[in-house]
Design a protein around this motif. Structure first.
Motif, PDB file in Angstrom:
ATOM      1  N   SER A 255       0.806  -1.207   0.000  1.00  0.00           N
ATOM      2  CA  SER A 255       0.000   0.000   0.000  1.00  0.00           C
ATOM      3  C   SER A 255       0.849   1.271   0.000  1.00  0.00           C
ATOM      4  O   SER A 255       0.403   2.333  -0.442  1.00  0.00           O
ATOM      5  CB  SER A 255      -0.891   0.011   1.254  1.00  0.00           C
ATOM      6  N   ARG A 256       2.083   1.178   0.496  1.00  0.00           N
ATOM      7  CA  ARG A 256       2.837   2.428   0.659  1.00  0.00           C
ATOM      8  C   ARG A 256       3.407   2.951  -0.655  1.00  0.00           C
ATOM      9  O   ARG A 256       3.752   4.140  -0.755  1.00  0.00           O
ATOM     10  CB  ARG A 256       3.913   2.249   1.738  1.00  0.00           C
TER      11      ARG A 256
ATOM     12  N   LYS B 244      -3.013  -6.040  -3.477  1.00  0.00           N
ATOM     13  CA  LYS B 244      -3.214  -7.379  -2.930  1.00  0.00           C
ATOM     14  C   LYS B 244      -4.544  -7.892  -3.468  1.00  0.00           C
ATOM     15  O   LYS B 244      -5.447  -7.111  -3.779  1.00  0.00           O
ATOM     16  CB  LYS B 244      -3.212  -7.310  -1.400  1.00  0.00           C
TER      17      LYS B 244
ATOM     18  N   LEU C  24       6.609 -12.941   1.530  1.00  0.00           N
ATOM     19  CA  LEU C  24       7.114 -11.681   2.083  1.00  0.00           C
ATOM     20  C   LEU C  24       8.173 -11.939   3.149  1.00  0.00           C
ATOM     21  O   LEU C  24       8.373 -13.077   3.564  1.00  0.00           O
ATOM     22  CB  LEU C  24       5.976 -10.915   2.758  1.00  0.00           C
ATOM     23  N   GLU C  25       8.815 -10.858   3.626  1.00  0.00           N
ATOM     24  CA  GLU C  25       9.794 -10.993   4.714  1.00  0.00           C
ATOM     25  C   GLU C  25       9.128 -11.666   5.908  1.00  0.00           C
ATOM     26  O   GLU C  25       9.719 -12.471   6.598  1.00  0.00           O
ATOM     27  CB  GLU C  25      10.329  -9.602   5.113  1.00  0.00           C
TER      28      GLU C  25
ATOM     29  N   ASP D  29       7.878   1.746  -1.101  1.00  0.00           N
ATOM     30  CA  ASP D  29       8.600   2.406  -0.013  1.00  0.00           C
ATOM     31  C   ASP D  29       9.912   1.698   0.289  1.00  0.00           C
ATOM     32  O   ASP D  29      10.913   2.342   0.580  1.00  0.00           O
ATOM     33  CB  ASP D  29       7.735   2.513   1.257  1.00  0.00           C
ATOM     34  N   LEU D  30       9.909   0.354   0.192  1.00  0.00           N
ATOM     35  CA  LEU D  30      11.037  -0.377   0.752  1.00  0.00           C
ATOM     36  C   LEU D  30      11.266  -1.698   0.034  1.00  0.00           C
ATOM     37  O   LEU D  30      10.321  -2.399  -0.311  1.00  0.00           O
ATOM     38  CB  LEU D  30      10.710  -0.606   2.238  1.00  0.00           C
ATOM     39  N   LEU D  31      12.547  -2.011  -0.202  1.00  0.00           N
ATOM     40  CA  LEU D  31      12.934  -3.316  -0.750  1.00  0.00           C
ATOM     41  C   LEU D  31      13.513  -4.153   0.385  1.00  0.00           C
ATOM     42  O   LEU D  31      14.519  -3.772   0.990  1.00  0.00           O
ATOM     43  CB  LEU D  31      13.978  -3.133  -1.856  1.00  0.00           C
TER      44      LEU D  31
ATOM     45  N   GLY E 254      12.699  -8.716  -1.597  1.00  0.00           N
ATOM     46  CA  GLY E 254      12.498  -8.576  -3.041  1.00  0.00           C
ATOM     47  C   GLY E 254      11.312  -9.376  -3.562  1.00  0.00           C
ATOM     48  O   GLY E 254      10.967  -9.274  -4.741  1.00  0.00           O
ATOM     49  N   GLY E 255      10.659 -10.137  -2.688  1.00  0.00           N
ATOM     50  CA  GLY E 255       9.513 -10.957  -3.116  1.00  0.00           C
ATOM     51  C   GLY E 255       8.414 -10.135  -3.781  1.00  0.00           C
ATOM     52  O   GLY E 255       7.870 -10.548  -4.815  1.00  0.00           O
ATOM     53  N   SER E 256       8.096  -8.988  -3.202  1.00  0.00           N
ATOM     54  CA  SER E 256       7.037  -8.140  -3.770  1.00  0.00           C
ATOM     55  C   SER E 256       7.446  -7.620  -5.146  1.00  0.00           C
ATOM     56  O   SER E 256       6.645  -7.625  -6.082  1.00  0.00           O
ATOM     57  CB  SER E 256       6.749  -6.940  -2.860  1.00  0.00           C
TER      58      SER E 256
HETATM   59  C1  PRP Z   1       6.149  -4.151   2.748  1.00  0.00           C
HETATM   60  C2  PRP Z   1       6.833  -3.022   1.990  1.00  0.00           C
HETATM   61  C3  PRP Z   1       7.098  -3.610   0.649  1.00  0.00           C
HETATM   62  C4  PRP Z   1       7.354  -5.065   0.958  1.00  0.00           C
HETATM   63  C5  PRP Z   1       8.824  -5.333   0.945  1.00  0.00           C
HETATM   64  O1  PRP Z   1       4.797  -4.132   2.439  1.00  0.00           O
HETATM   65  O2  PRP Z   1       6.000  -1.874   1.917  1.00  0.00           O
HETATM   66  O3  PRP Z   1       5.954  -3.497  -0.205  1.00  0.00           O
HETATM   67  O4  PRP Z   1       6.803  -5.314   2.257  1.00  0.00           O
HETATM   68  O5  PRP Z   1       9.110  -6.657   1.272  1.00  0.00           O
HETATM   69  P1  PRP Z   1       9.800  -7.704   0.292  1.00  0.00           P
HETATM   70  O6  PRP Z   1      10.897  -6.992  -0.453  1.00  0.00           O
HETATM   71  O7  PRP Z   1      10.339  -8.745   1.227  1.00  0.00           O
HETATM   72  O8  PRP Z   1       8.757  -8.254  -0.621  1.00  0.00           O
HETATM   73  P2  PRP Z   1       3.702  -5.012   3.190  1.00  0.00           P
HETATM   74  O9  PRP Z   1       3.511  -6.311   2.466  1.00  0.00           O
HETATM   75  O10 PRP Z   1       4.040  -5.058   4.633  1.00  0.00           O
HETATM   76  O11 PRP Z   1       2.353  -4.226   2.886  1.00  0.00           O
HETATM   77  P3  PRP Z   1       1.814  -2.778   3.282  1.00  0.00           P
HETATM   78  O12 PRP Z   1       2.574  -1.773   2.439  1.00  0.00           O
HETATM   79  O13 PRP Z   1       0.391  -2.862   2.862  1.00  0.00           O
HETATM   80  O14 PRP Z   1       2.006  -2.566   4.737  1.00  0.00           O
END
Ligand code: PRP
Ligand code: HPA
Length: 175
Positions: free
Chosen positions: A62-63, A84, A99-100, A124-126, A129-131
């Protein structure tokens, strides 16, 4: 540029043992509470992307939704979400991933991706890398050309970058 990156670094708050023991949670929302840091973030991304000749910006649930549209307004290019599963209407393609901490399935409205569109994926964040891998897969299935993956934060120790097979640009790195 380095001053802007330092502003971001100072604004990101780290929370030990969230959401579970052993994980240090890096919270992007510290940047959004600080308008100077938020502008620095926007400037750094836009400066980086301007010369890439991007047709489409895709943000991850979502971020990534907070970041993509800010950039699109500057670039004059469209934004498309990857969500999702079960949230997007119409013709969607989906892909499951790990996911992590957990599992998820992503979907995209595939009909809105033009064939060969030069696309960047923003989040927002890597972490693992699964996402990103799932997002890249969805975009390739939809006919896009993924130019680059861009995140504010990279958890370098998890080596997510090595899984993508596509250039990654991140603004702040943590081991
Ligand atoms: C977090 C983050 C990334 C992802 C990174 O999202 O915002 O999208 O995990 O993790 P990865 O590199 O291991 O795949 P999250 O799934 O927690 O969802 P959210 O943004 O809805 O909180
Ligand atoms: N912060 C925010 N989102 C995340 C993190 C983190 O440290 N790790 C995986 N997703």
């Amino acid at each position: 540029k380095n001053e802007k990156i330092q502003l971001l670094r100072d604004a990101i708050v780290s929370y030990p043992d969230f959401p579970k023991p052993g994980v240090i949670f890096r919270d992007i929302f510290g940047i959004f509470r600080n308008i100077v840091a938020m502008r620095a973030m926007k400037d750094l991304i836009v400066e980086h992307i301007l010369f890439l000749e991007v047709d489409l910006v895709v943000g991850l649930d979502s971020r990534g939704f907070l970041l993509g549209p800010i950039i699109c307004m500057e670039l004059g290019k469209p934004f498309l979400p990857i969500r999702k599963k079960g949230k997007l209407p119409g013709n969607v393609v989906q892909h499951a991933f790990t996911l992590e901490y957990g599992e998820a399935t992503f979907e995209i409205q595939t009909e809105y991706v033009k064939k060969g569109a030069r696309t960047i994926i923003i989040d927002d964040l890597l972490a693992t890398g699964g996402s990103m891998v799932a997002a890249i897969k969805l975009l390739k299935l939809s006919g896009a050309e993924v130019i680059e993956c861009l995140t504010i934060i990279e958890l370098s120790g998890l080596k997510g970058r090595e899984k993508l097979g596509i250039p990654v640009h991140s603004l702040v790195q943590y081991d």
